[in-house]
Design a protein around this motif. Structure first.
Motif, mmCIF file in Angstrom:
data_model
loop_
_atom_site.group_PDB
_atom_site.id
_atom_site.type_symbol
_atom_site.label_atom_id
_atom_site.label_comp_id
_atom_site.label_asym_id
_atom_site.label_seq_id
_atom_site.Cartn_x
_atom_site.Cartn_y
_atom_site.Cartn_z
ATOM 1 N N THR A 262 1.284 -1.320 -0.498
ATOM 2 C CA THR A 262 0.034 0.015 -0.264
ATOM 3 C C THR A 262 0.932 1.300 0.007
ATOM 4 O O THR A 262 2.164 1.031 -0.426
ATOM 5 C CB THR A 262 -0.493 0.006 1.549
ATOM 6 N N ARG A 319 -6.616 -6.685 -2.575
ATOM 7 C CA ARG A 319 -8.445 -5.733 -2.122
ATOM 8 C C ARG A 319 -9.057 -6.479 -0.841
ATOM 9 O O ARG A 319 -9.369 -5.226 -0.105
ATOM 10 C CB ARG A 319 -8.323 -5.255 -2.777
ATOM 11 N N PRO A 333 -4.860 3.304 -0.985
ATOM 12 C CA PRO A 333 -3.620 2.684 -2.667
ATOM 13 C C PRO A 333 -2.840 2.355 -2.485
ATOM 14 O O PRO A 333 -2.187 1.902 -1.408
ATOM 15 C CB PRO A 333 -4.104 4.020 -3.726
ATOM 16 N N GLU A 335 0.547 0.904 -4.152
ATOM 17 C CA GLU A 335 1.433 1.589 -4.774
ATOM 18 C C GLU A 335 2.688 0.579 -5.541
ATOM 19 O O GLU A 335 3.500 1.294 -6.751
ATOM 20 C CB GLU A 335 2.379 2.511 -4.056
#
Length: 432
Positions: A262, A319, A333, A335
């Motif tokens: 993340t 997720r 998010p 990354e």
């Protein structure tokens, strides 16, 4: 590396630069040639150079290119298998010797980091093996009993304690191993390389070994740019082995493993997720691992390859897993993502091989590379330097034996992990 952001992902982005190295050019000589610049090879090079040997490391790609630069970064003690199974397989003397060596191996890693001031985000705060349901808890109870009988500082946490330690109520308990911890794995590999160079070793990257021939009482290793003649060869390539030792590749099956990180979490989230900064993984066969890096990124991992249809399946799994384990994280998010391969043996135990006269190596780390690789590198240095004999090794000398149905196993690992993660999306009641 190689312009592929999925090869080393977050670790390449956040590791200090590698020491400056060049490919081998021309003809060179050494006492010991080490093939592979991962933890085992670099540890062996460091300890041999400190003992006064002339050492040259040949690496086909870059320092830490293989599993040493791609793994989760858990510095674990022991092996994947339960402690009591080790003397049962190797005999009491060697089995307990191996357990003692690898039980103390995390301490050796953190001592080397301190001694050589390696900037690799080291956290010697332990690891958490998390129980999925009653079956997982029973497994951890057994592991705790076996380690505690050997005096290891491990402690079984109940569900409430596990929730406090991890930040999720998904687990029935957890085994806290205070010997262990986490590092930034590629940074550690690069730091070991710098330490070996400082001790006097030579290190050539971009120098794959294409062939090995006998040259009298010595060995001649050929690379695209030159040759290296040495009395000893240490083979330290494990899951990323290529020619000229195909027998090592034949005895291990590749298990793919991926990580997805993340963006850095907020301060409040960092206080609620793994507040003690332990690394963690669970007891499921297709396991979930999770840890924080120094910037507060949450790194989630599991079995699988981020290629073909697997890429989308595993991203969706990450997720869902984030929301299920840590709903407080919201839609933070992702990354970075990357994956590599683990070398699995048929019985989940490593191997020591004498591949020819004065050609030796360990292989088959089965997902436990950091501490065992470092410790085995020291053992190889001691063997080559004559400080110990083969009778003193923690593993018997064995000939490589091809693993049965290797291609089928590797396909089953990759496709099976996709199937499990796909099924979890459609049958969400199957565990955390």
């Amino acid at each position: 590396m190689n312009n592929d952001p999925r090869s080393h992902g977050l670790w390449e982005r956040t590791a200090p630069p590698a020491p400056d190295t060049q490919a081998l050019r021309g003809d060179a000589t050494a006492d010991v040639a080490i093939v592979g610049a991962g933890y085992t090879g670099l540890s062996a090079a460091l300890h041999l150079a400190q003992a006064g040997a002339r050492v040259t490391v040949l690496e086909g790609e870059a320092i830490g290119f293989g599993g040493s630069g791609r793994n989760v970064g858990l510095v674990n003690a022991g092996l994947w298998v339960k402690p009591d199974l080790v003397p049962a397989a190797l005999g009491p003397e060697r089995g307990e010797r191996l357990l003692a060596l690898l039980g103390a191996a995390p301490r050796r890693v953190f001592d080397l980091i301190a001694e050589h001031r390696i900037p690799c985000e080291a956290q010697n705060t332990g690891t958490l093996h998390c129980a999925v349901g009653a079956k997982g808890l029973a497994d951890l109870e057994d592991r705790a009993r076996q380690w505690q009988a050997r005096g290891a500082p491990v402690r079984l946490l109940d569900a409430a304690e596990a929730a406090q330690a991890t930040g999720t109520r998904a687990y029935a308990g957890a085994l806290l191993d205070e010997r262990a911890g986490t590092i930034q794995p590629l940074a550690y590999a690069r730091g070991l390389g710098a330490a070996a160079l400082a001790a006097g070793a030579a290190l050539h990257t971009g120098s794959p070994v294409l062939g090995v021939t006998e040259a009298g009482s010595r060995w001649c290793l050929t690379t695209p740019g030159g040759t290296l003649t040495a009395e000893w060869i240490v083979v330290a390539t494990n899951a990323y082995t290529r020619a000229p030792w195909p027998e090592i590749r034949a005895e291990i099956a590749h298990l793919p493993y991926f990580n997805i990180a993340t963006a850095p979490l907020s301060g409040n989230l960092r206080g609620s997720i793994l507040p003690g900064r332990q690394g963690a993984w669970d007891t499921k066969p297709v396991l979930t691992s999770f840890r924080l890096d120094a910037a507060g990124r949450l790194v989630l991992g599991s079995v699988g390859a981020l290629r073909g249809p697997g890429a989308a399946v595993h991203r969706a799994w990450a997720r869902r897993t984030l929301r299920r384990l840590f709903p407080q994280a919201g839609d933070v998010p992702f990354e970075a993502e990357w994956y590599g391969r683990i070398g699995m043996t048929a019985d989940a135990l490593p191997r020591f091989h004498r591949l020819a006269r004065q050609v030796v190596g360990f292989s088959g780390y089965n997902g436990r590379g950091i501490a065992p690789g470092t410790a085995f590198g020291r053992v190889l240095a001691d063997l080559v330097a004559g400080r110990i004999t083969e009778a003193d090794l923690p593993l018997p000398v064995s000939a490589p034996v091809p693993i049965g149905f290797r291609a089928a196993r590797e396909l089953a690992y990759e496709v099976g992990a996709q199937a499990v993660h796909w099924a979890e999306a459609r049958f969400p009641g199957r565990g955390p």
